[in-house]
Design a protein around this motif. Sequence first.
Motif, PDB file in Angstrom:
ATOM      1  N   TRP A 288      58.676  87.035  39.468  1.00  9.35           N
ATOM      2  CA  TRP A 288      59.906  87.705  39.028  1.00  9.35           C
ATOM      3  C   TRP A 288      59.869  87.929  37.523  1.00  9.35           C
TER       4      TRP A 288
ATOM      5  N   GLY B 165      57.345  73.182  37.397  1.00 11.95           N
ATOM      6  CA  GLY B 165      56.368  72.619  38.326  1.00 11.95           C
ATOM      7  C   GLY B 165      56.002  71.210  37.930  1.00 11.95           C
TER       8      GLY B 165
ATOM      9  N   ALA C  99      62.273  77.176  39.171  1.00  7.11           N
ATOM     10  CA  ALA C  99      61.046  77.916  39.456  1.00  7.11           C
ATOM     11  C   ALA C  99      59.847  76.989  39.616  1.00  7.11           C
ATOM     12  N   ASP C 100      58.860  77.466  40.339  1.00  6.16           N
ATOM     13  CA  ASP C 100      57.614  76.713  40.527  1.00  6.16           C
ATOM     14  C   ASP C 100      56.701  76.825  39.303  1.00  6.16           C
ATOM     15  N   GLU C 101      56.701  77.998  38.686  1.00  4.50           N
ATOM     16  CA  GLU C 101      55.889  78.241  37.501  1.00  4.50           C
ATOM     17  C   GLU C 101      56.635  79.227  36.605  1.00  4.50           C
TER      18      GLU C 101
ATOM     19  N   ARG D 164      58.439  81.974  42.051  1.00  9.22           N
ATOM     20  CA  ARG D 164      59.227  81.242  43.039  1.00  9.22           C
ATOM     21  C   ARG D 164      58.702  81.558  44.437  1.00  9.22           C
ATOM     22  N   LYS D 165      58.210  80.518  45.108  1.00  9.36           N
ATOM     23  CA  LYS D 165      57.737  80.636  46.488  1.00  9.36           C
ATOM     24  C   LYS D 165      56.756  81.798  46.664  1.00  9.36           C
ATOM     25  N   GLY D 166      55.809  81.876  45.752  1.00  5.85           N
ATOM     26  CA  GLY D 166      54.753  82.879  45.852  1.00  5.85           C
ATOM     27  C   GLY D 166      55.131  84.253  45.329  1.00  5.85           C
ATOM     28  N   GLU D 167      56.371  84.409  44.860  1.00  5.57           N
ATOM     29  CA  GLU D 167      56.819  85.685  44.302  1.00  5.57           C
ATOM     30  C   GLU D 167      56.864  85.602  42.778  1.00  5.57           C
TER      31      GLU D 167
ATOM     32  N   GLN E 226      67.983  79.848  38.311  1.00  4.50           N
ATOM     33  CA  GLN E 226      66.775  80.210  39.051  1.00  4.50           C
ATOM     34  C   GLN E 226      65.520  79.959  38.227  1.00  4.50           C
TER      35      GLN E 226
END
Length: 311
Positions: free
Chosen positions: A215, A279, A255-257, A210-213, A251
């Motif tokens: 988790w 994504g 997520a982006d990925e 998420r946003k480059g982080e 969440q």
Amino acid sequence: MAHSIHEFHDDPRNADIRIWMNGQLKPRAEATVSVFDSGFVLGDGVWEGLRIVGGHPAFLDAHLDRLYEGARAIAMDIGLDRRALTAALYETLAANGMHDGVHVRLMVTRGVKRTPYQDPRVTVGPATVVIIPEHKVAKPETLATGLRLFTVHVRRGFPDVQDPKLNSHSKLNCITACIQATEAGADEGLMLDPHGFVATCNSTHFFIVRKGEVWTSTGDYCLGGITRENVIGACRDAGIPVFEKNFSLTQVYGADEAFVTGTFAGVVPVRQVDGRVMGDGRPGPMVERLQGLYRERVARDIAFRAGERLA
């Protein structure tokens, strides 16, 4: 059609493998255990899965740490020290002429019982140690397209019920999760912890981006994954923000990925969770970067082990 991360094109060479059993190498058809064996009777034992790269088991020290810790936790004497067990692994690989594209299942049970009863005191022999090497690789299409996950009703439980840190032969918790995911048309089951936060998958560890982080779960309700720890370490070494924390399915869906990790296939993208596309539905840049970083870690470990063997 679901295609589990562990699904593979069966290699005909596996019909002729030799399996190590308590010091003897036996043809596959002759590699059997007693119906009184603790593993068969009760699932009483611990195990490890090992990936062979360049003729060496990747991250062997970490795997043996986990194996011997698990054996100690259940008061089981493996009967072999680390040096002897390592020698048995290499003997098995040599007997089968195996070098790459190999997955090893190392299993230890409490041994044969005089009667089918749970009390360890009715065990009459030494531990049963089995090493099964197979030519086995993840399908390229699985790595390229990613997995579909389904959140199952089966939870990862509290450690005072059956500790998720114990890599035991008793896998019914994960098996029932796998069955539900398969019946739902997914490749792997996503499992929640007792509080409703995301814990892990039925046979792999789960991450989101998420946003480059990056988790992943706190780890409180999942096995101490060796590939999981290597990915977390790779993130830290590369300056990628990585967090072990509680997070919810909401969440995950946003997520982006997403990806999963495991000894068998390394870092594998997730393209869909509960019907939500991650994504654009293809492996994302973070997953591709982490796949590369993980491969570098494997290569360093194998080079180190090869040097130790030559010393």
